[in-house]
Design a protein around this motif. Structure first.
Motif, short mmCIF file in Angstrom:
data_model
loop_
_atom_site.label_atom_id
_atom_site.label_comp_id
_atom_site.label_asym_id
_atom_site.label_seq_id
_atom_site.Cartn_x
_atom_site.Cartn_y
_atom_site.Cartn_z
N ILE A 1 2.35 -20.45 -28.18
CA ILE A 1 2.21 -20.96 -26.81
C ILE A 1 0.97 -21.84 -26.75
CG2 ILE A 1 1.80 -20.33 -24.39
CD1 ILE A 1 3.37 -17.76 -24.91
N LYS A 2 1.12 -23.02 -26.18
CA LYS A 2 0.00 -23.95 -26.05
C LYS A 2 0.23 -24.86 -24.84
CE LYS A 2 0.79 -25.71 -30.06
NZ LYS A 2 0.49 -26.45 -31.28
N GLY A 3 -0.81 -25.56 -24.45
CA GLY A 3 -0.71 -26.54 -23.39
C GLY A 3 -0.52 -27.92 -23.97
N LEU A 4 0.24 -28.78 -23.28
CA LEU A 4 0.46 -30.15 -23.73
C LEU A 4 0.17 -31.12 -22.60
CD1 LEU A 4 3.83 -29.96 -25.72
CD2 LEU A 4 1.51 -29.80 -26.61
N ILE A 5 -0.48 -32.21 -22.94
CA ILE A 5 -0.77 -33.28 -21.99
C ILE A 5 -0.24 -34.59 -22.56
CG2 ILE A 5 -2.60 -34.65 -20.91
CD1 ILE A 5 -4.32 -32.13 -20.87
N TYR A 6 0.48 -35.34 -21.74
CA TYR A 6 1.02 -36.63 -22.16
C TYR A 6 0.36 -37.75 -21.36
CZ TYR A 6 4.64 -34.03 -24.64
OH TYR A 6 5.30 -33.19 -25.49
N HIS A 7 -0.15 -38.74 -22.07
CA HIS A 7 -0.78 -39.90 -21.43
C HIS A 7 -0.80 -41.04 -22.44
CE1 HIS A 7 -3.21 -42.17 -18.67
NE2 HIS A 7 -4.25 -42.24 -19.50
N LYS A 8 -0.75 -42.27 -21.95
CA LYS A 8 -0.70 -43.41 -22.85
C LYS A 8 -1.97 -43.58 -23.66
CE LYS A 8 -2.07 -46.62 -19.18
NZ LYS A 8 -1.68 -47.82 -18.40
N ASN A 9 -3.07 -43.05 -23.15
CA ASN A 9 -4.35 -43.13 -23.85
C ASN A 9 -4.92 -41.73 -24.03
OD1 ASN A 9 -7.07 -43.52 -24.67
ND2 ASN A 9 -7.14 -45.52 -23.65
N LEU A 10 -4.66 -41.13 -25.20
CA LEU A 10 -5.07 -39.75 -25.44
C LEU A 10 -6.59 -39.61 -25.52
CD1 LEU A 10 -2.37 -38.61 -28.05
CD2 LEU A 10 -2.39 -38.26 -25.58
N ASP A 11 -7.26 -40.64 -26.04
CA ASP A 11 -8.73 -40.59 -26.10
C ASP A 11 -9.33 -40.54 -24.70
OD1 ASP A 11 -9.09 -40.63 -28.90
OD2 ASP A 11 -8.65 -42.77 -28.93
N GLU A 12 -8.74 -41.29 -23.80
CA GLU A 12 -9.20 -41.28 -22.41
C GLU A 12 -9.00 -39.90 -21.79
OE1 GLU A 12 -7.08 -42.88 -18.53
OE2 GLU A 12 -7.93 -44.55 -19.68
#
Length: 355
Positions: A279-290
């Motif tokens: 189990i983990k959390g996921l975040i999606y964004h065009k700029n992962l460094d940001e």
């Protein structure tokens, strides 16, 4: 030899094959060296992406190099390998290469067993020279009552590695199964495994063709297969026969292998469940460094509790942190449960953001 019943529905007369012991522990890597096979068994459960194709898989992941095979074994600290197919005998050169590769990398104590329908003395001698510890013959159904036509007896007398027979328990085929087992033990095989016949995506048509039924709503096992296996075991109670149930493969063998792999690949922020999933959390964004900068500076999330997964274009984060801040973030956020396998197959995904 005493008859034993296990919680998973499996049963055994006496000791299990050495390869089975490692499978139960979840410490054996499954290496499919080719999906090709000439046997043509109607019950073959191999998946569509492998059946009849010259592909190689280490556990659930497709591999193309020796390094990938070794890395998969390392990822679960494999104590052994089960070589399967298709039929590994369809590509003896490749099969022997992998036996030698694994023995050279992990030592003689790395136990290797192999499944094949090709009962050939020359092959057996060549495989043993390469380092194979255990061979499991899977004769086609038409041979079960006339095994004297094969080279099984000659193989048992010639090689020193463990020789066994492994076939599915087929409803309506008790006498044929009994004849196969009786002959095999008379010529000196060390063990016999009877697997509970199962429906799969690639053999589902046997339900209609052979009038087979599903055992119950909780499994894909075929009704009547277990009865055949247990009856044969009672008729040959003095011989080491193992009935491997459908439930046993899923709830014991696979579960233990998943737990073992999860414990070796899990990152600090991963939560391992009792079933071996993560189990983990996921975040999606065009700029992962940001996104990482925001989490680091605004929410003081430690770097060790985040990971930028470039291959899957996602940011992984501790689930307990994302549950607290996810609703505030300007990103698509999810809590996921997934297998610790190469394909990271998802079990469940729960959105926790407004996006």
């Amino acid at each position: 030899m005493p008859f034993q019943r296990f919680d998973s529905g499996s049963a055994a007369n006496g000791e299990l094959a050495k390869g089975c012991e490692y499978c139960i522990k979840g410490s054996k890597m499954v290496l499919l060296v080719t999906g090709r096979c000439k046997a043509g068994c109607f019950y073959c459960p191999i998946s569509a992406e492998k059946k009849g194709k010259d592909v190689i898989y280490a556990n659930e992941g497709r591999v193309t190099t020796d390094e990938e095979v070794i890395n998969e074994a390392l990822s679960m600290e494999a104590e052994g390998t089960g070589i399967t197919g298709g039929d590994p005998s369809e590509n003896m050169e490749r099969t022997i290469h992998f036996i030698r590769l694994l023995k050279e990398r992990f030592g003689k104590e790395h136990h290797i067993h192999m499944y094949t329908a090709v009962i050939d003395l020359d092959n057996a001698i060549e495989l043993e020279k390469a380092g194979l510890d255990e061979i499991r013959y899977h004769p086609i159904e038409s041979l079960w009552t006339c095994m004297e036509k094969t080279q099984l007896a000659e193989i048992v007398k010639t090689v020193k590695m463990d020789v066994g027979v492994e076939v599915p328990a087929l409803p309506g085929k008790e006498e044929e199964t009994y004849a196969l087992a009786k002959y095999a033990f008379e010529v000196g095989v060390k063990f016999m495994n009877l697997n509970e016949l199962e429906f799969s995506e690639s053999n589902w048509d046997m339900m209609k063709t052979h009038n087979f039924l599903v055992k119950d709503e909780l499994s894909s096992a075929v009704l009547g297969a277990e009865d055949v296996a247990i009856n044969v075991m009672f008729r040959l109670k003095d011989y080491p026969i193992h009935f491997c149930s459908s439930t046993f493969k899923d709830s014991v063998q696979l579960r233990n292998r998943l737990i073992r792999r999860a414990e070796h690949i899990a990152k600090e922020y991963d939560v391992i469940t009792e079933d071996g999933t993560i189990i983990k959390g996921l975040i999606y964004h065009k700029n992962l460094d940001e996104a990482m900068d925001l989490l680091r500076n605004e929410y003081e999330v430690p770097d060790e509790l985040m990971f930028k997964d470039e291959d899957r274009k996602r940011l992984e984060i501790a689930s307990w942190i994302l549950e607290e801040i996810g609703a505030e973030l300007p990103y698509k956020c999810y809590i996921v449960e997934e297998y610790p396998t190469e394909d990271r197959l998802e079990v469940e995904r729960t959105p926790i953001s407004k996006y």
